[in-house]
Structures are given as structure tokens and as C-alpha cells.
Write an enzyme that holds these catalytic residues in place. Structure first.
Site, mmCIF file in Angstrom:
data_model
loop_
_atom_site.group_PDB
_atom_site.id
_atom_site.type_symbol
_atom_site.label_atom_id
_atom_site.label_comp_id
_atom_site.label_asym_id
_atom_site.label_seq_id
_atom_site.Cartn_x
_atom_site.Cartn_y
_atom_site.Cartn_z
ATOM 1 N N ASP A 175 0.889 -1.321 -0.040
ATOM 2 C CA ASP A 175 0.013 -0.027 0.025
ATOM 3 C C ASP A 175 0.862 1.259 -0.045
ATOM 4 O O ASP A 175 2.209 1.170 0.133
ATOM 5 C CB ASP A 175 -0.924 -0.065 1.291
ATOM 6 C CG ASP A 175 -2.318 0.763 0.924
ATOM 7 O OD1 ASP A 175 -2.082 1.663 0.141
ATOM 8 O OD2 ASP A 175 -3.396 0.484 1.292
ATOM 9 N N TYR A 208 -17.629 4.627 -11.399
ATOM 10 C CA TYR A 208 -17.206 3.693 -10.369
ATOM 11 C C TYR A 208 -17.581 2.462 -10.628
ATOM 12 O O TYR A 208 -17.148 1.289 -10.887
ATOM 13 C CB TYR A 208 -17.447 4.336 -8.941
ATOM 14 C CG TYR A 208 -16.864 3.286 -7.865
ATOM 15 C CD1 TYR A 208 -15.641 3.120 -7.417
ATOM 16 C CD2 TYR A 208 -17.924 2.458 -7.135
ATOM 17 C CE1 TYR A 208 -15.407 2.278 -6.344
ATOM 18 C CE2 TYR A 208 -17.589 1.605 -6.478
ATOM 19 C CZ TYR A 208 -16.549 1.474 -5.998
ATOM 20 O OH TYR A 208 -16.276 0.673 -4.631
ATOM 21 N N VAL A 239 -27.794 13.646 3.246
ATOM 22 C CA VAL A 239 -27.822 13.943 1.735
ATOM 23 C C VAL A 239 -29.201 13.458 1.093
ATOM 24 O O VAL A 239 -29.847 12.271 1.449
ATOM 25 C CB VAL A 239 -26.636 13.037 1.230
ATOM 26 C CG1 VAL A 239 -26.731 13.324 -0.674
ATOM 27 C CG2 VAL A 239 -25.342 13.729 1.505
ATOM 28 N N ARG A 250 -29.271 1.439 3.275
ATOM 29 C CA ARG A 250 -28.230 0.743 3.221
ATOM 30 C C ARG A 250 -28.208 -0.287 4.148
ATOM 31 O O ARG A 250 -28.680 -0.091 5.347
ATOM 32 C CB ARG A 250 -26.707 1.542 3.490
ATOM 33 C CG ARG A 250 -26.577 2.685 2.495
ATOM 34 C CD ARG A 250 -26.135 2.261 1.099
ATOM 35 N NE ARG A 250 -25.361 3.251 0.189
ATOM 36 C CZ ARG A 250 -26.444 3.908 -0.736
ATOM 37 N NH1 ARG A 250 -27.622 3.762 -0.617
ATOM 38 N NH2 ARG A 250 -25.809 4.717 -1.497
#
Ligand code: UDP
Length: 364
Positions: free
Chosen positions: A34, A150, A216, A223
Site C-alpha cells: 500500500d 465507479y 444527503v 443501506r
């Protein structure tokens, strides 16, 4: 059997927990790559090997690590909607082109690849009661809504890996993570920051700094959140079942932990009061998606995952919504002073893209 596991993107949220989990079990050799090892700092140093490298600029390091590995785990991705709308080509280059290159190296050296994809590949489909890996259709917004680069990039990567699997030149397993939650998730932000990390980090920052909790578009989307320990156990199940997981795609999430973002905000306010005995210092403020993330943002009201497939291999999520968020919040409350000092050390927290483009984030 003792294996050498190479984790690309090990320094992010998912990767650092995966490394911690593997070190706890102590069965395998763990090799990490990383840009940064900040989130790995608390782990025993002798337990793993760390290569500090940007996979885009160090193909020799990546190839050497893959060559020596038995299993390659690819977590490399930008996973931040602000970047999708402001730097879509960077998202394409890293999340698709770079990951394809890693898959090609796995093919070339005959290595098993565990590729982390995203729940976003279902897009905004609302067909059915839950998302199924092998039955659900995917639906995306118009090209002008750059956010979808994405999801489309992740889906194309899956499609290409699948084709290579069918052609017999790659052994892979794809994991579609559904909103993993735990300590070390992204980074804290200054009060009022918009469009930075994922929702838990935003809400936790607000609770620690007294900033507003931004909902938002009213926080109306759903979710399903999964405790990071349940995610680790899902990974372990897939690792331990190479034959049954061969060239398969698995949802990894907890359909029982399905809430709206507004309900999540209320839960975190409640948990804050229960854990600290103090009244939460922040108010709920509604903002539009474009105001929060930038032009080109569009959201999806996500269905919960169908997890029948991974359950058939013996995995099941165990932690409910309250436990999931209480555990993650407890970490930040216990380390409050250190976390706030880190935030202050960043000065006036830079905008999301400047900061995020310097980091490789794990997908979720
Ligand atoms: N969100 C929000 N306030 C915030 C951050 C995020 O309401 O401060 C919303 C965001 O618009 C999305 C949801 O929370 O609807 C989950 O966002 P996140 O980036 O965590 O995950 P993803 O959209 O990838 O599931």
C-alpha cells in the site's frame, strides 16, 4: 494448509482489518502492499511484510509480490463519490485498468485472485426484494452523471474476470461488499466538511466535533451495514473454500441491518448518548447530493443483499445493527483525544479529492 497471501491495498480500512484477522489466526504468511501503513501501525510488526508502493508506479514490486504468493487479494480502489464526479478518469485508471493489470499478472503466474468489487455494481436497480449475484439485473444512471463510472468500471472488471475464468486462464472469486463498518473507517473530517469519507466517518466526525450531521437528499436511501468482523469471517470462508468459491461472485453484507441513512443518524445520536452519558452536540441538516458531492452525483436506494450463496459455504453474519455501530463508535470515543489531535494536525482539513487522491482506499 499454510499459504502466502498477498494483500494489495492492505493499508485501507478493509485491508487493515483483514491483516489483523489473519495475524490473530496466525496460519498464513501475510504480505502487504500500500501507499501507507498508518492503519496497520498497532499490529505486531513481525507478523507481516509491508511494501510501501504505489501500484501504478511500481510494477516490479507488484509482480514480485504476486509471483511469490499463493493467493492474491486485490482491494485497490478509490471508493469515494467525490472522486467519481471530480476525477472520473483517475477512477477508471486505478479501479479498472490497474486492477486488470493485477488480474493479468495473476493469470501469468497462475495465482488465485480474490477481487473486491462493490455493491454498487447493482446500480439503482429496484427489481426484486434483494440483490442476487446471479439473478439481479444492473441499472445505471445516464453517462452525464459521472458518479456511475465507479460502478460501471467495477462491473466491467467483473465481466472481464468472469470471461477469463470461463476461458480457463484465471481462478478468481469476486466479493461484493455491502457497507462494511468498523474502526479505522476512512478518516475524520472538520465540522461542516462535505463529500469526504463514507457516511459513518462523516457522522462520527460530527459527533466528536459538534459539527452538523448532513443528510444527503434527506437521508431517505437505504443501506445494509455489516460489522467488519463479520466481513473478516466471510473472507475467511472464501479463503478456506477454494473449490466451491472458484470463479464465483459473492455478496458480503447483512440484510438484517438494513436502514435509511436518516434512521442511521438517529441511531448514532442515541448510541452517542448511551455510550458517553452526554447529549449529542450536533443537529441534523439536509443537503442535496450535488451540493454535498458535486455536480454529476446521483444516489441509489440500495436493496439489501441476498446472502444465500455465501451462507451455503457456512458463513452467516452475527452482529446486529446496534452492535455494529456501538463497536465502531466505542473505538473513536476511547481514542477521542488522539483522533481529534490527528484531525487538528491536518490543519484545515483539505478538500476530499486532494486528500483522497493521495490514498488508495479499499472498496466497500
Ligand atoms: N451520506 C449522508 N451524509 C454524509 C455522508 C453520506 O447522508 O455525511 C449518504 C450518501 O449520500 C449515501 C449514504 O449516505 O446515500 C451512504 O454513503 P457512503 O459513501 O457511506 O456509501 P455508499 O453510497 O457507497 O453506499
Amino acid at each position: 494448509m499454510h499459504v502466502n497471501i498477498a494483500i494489495l491495498g492492505a493499508g485501507g480500512f478493509v485491508g487493515s482489518h483483514m491483516v489483523e484477522h489473519l495475524l490473530r489466526r496466525g496460519e498464513h504468511e501475510v504480505v502487504c502492499v500500500d501507499l501507507t501503513d498508518e492503519k496497520l501501525k498497532g499490529l505486531p510488526h513481525n507478523g507481516y511484510t509491508f511494501h510501501r508502493a504505489d501500484v501504478r508506479q511500481a510494477p516490479d514490486v507488484v509482480e514480485r509480490v504476486i509471483e511469490r504468493a499463493d493467493v492474491v487479494v486485490d482491494l485497490i480502489a478509490y471508493a469515494n463519490p467525490s472522486i467519481y464526479v471530480t476525477a472520473p478518469l483517475a477512477v477508471f485508471e486505478l479501479n479498472f485498468m490497474q486492477n486488470l493489470e493485477i488480474a493479468r499478472l495473476c493469470m501469468c503466474h497462475g495465482k488465485r485472485l480474490i477481487q473486491y468489487s462493490s455493491a454498487e455494481v447493482y446500480g439503482k436497480a429496484r427489481d426484486g426484494s434483494c440483490f442476487s449475484e446471479d439473478r439481479s439485473d444492473s441499472t445505471f444512471g445516464p453517462v452525464r452523471k459521472q458518479r456511475w463510472i465507479y460502478a460501471v468500471g467495477k462491473l466491467l472488471l467483473e465481466q472481464v474476470l468472469y470471461a477469463h475464468g470461463m476461458a480457463g486462464d484465471l481462478v478468481f472469486t469476486i466479493i461484493r461488499p455491502f457497507n462494511f463498518v468498523g474502526s479505522r473507517l476512512d478518516y475524520l473530517v472538520a465540522p461542516g466538511t462535505m463529500g469526504g469519507p463514507r457516511v459513518f466517518a462523516h457522522f462520527m466526525s460530527a459527533l466528536l466535533t459538534g459539527g452538523p450531521i448532513h443528510l444527503v437528499d434527506g437521508g431517505r436511501v437505504h443501506r445494509a451495514f455489516l460489522h467488519i468482523e463479520d466481513a473478516n469471517e466471510a473472507f475467511q470462508t472464501i479463503l478456506d473454500n477454494p473449490d466451491r468459491a472458484r470463479n464465483e461472485i459473492f455478496n458480503v453484507g447483512n440484510p438484517a441491518n438494513n436502514v435509511t441513512i436518516r434512521e442511521l443518524a438517529v441511531l448514532m445520536l442515541e448510541l452517542y448518548e448511551a455510550l458517553t452519558g452526554e447529549k449529542a452536540p450536533c443537529e441534523l441538516v439536509e443537503v442535496s447530493g450535488e451540493e454535498f458531492y458535486g455536480a454529476g452525483y446521483e444516489d441509489a436506494d440500495r436493496l439489501p443483499p441476498d446472502i444465500t450463496k455465501l451462507k451455503s459455504l457456512g458463513w452467516e453474519p452475527k452482529r446486529d445493527l446496534r452492535t455494529t455501530f456501538a463497536d465502531a463508535m466505542a473505538y473513536y470515543l476511547e481514542n477521542r483525544e488522539r483522533e481529534l489531535a490527528n484531525l487538528r494536525a491536518q490543519g484545515n482539513v483539505p478538500d476530499a479529492v486532494t486528500r483522497s487522491s493521495g490514498h488508495v482506499y479499499a472498496a466497500a
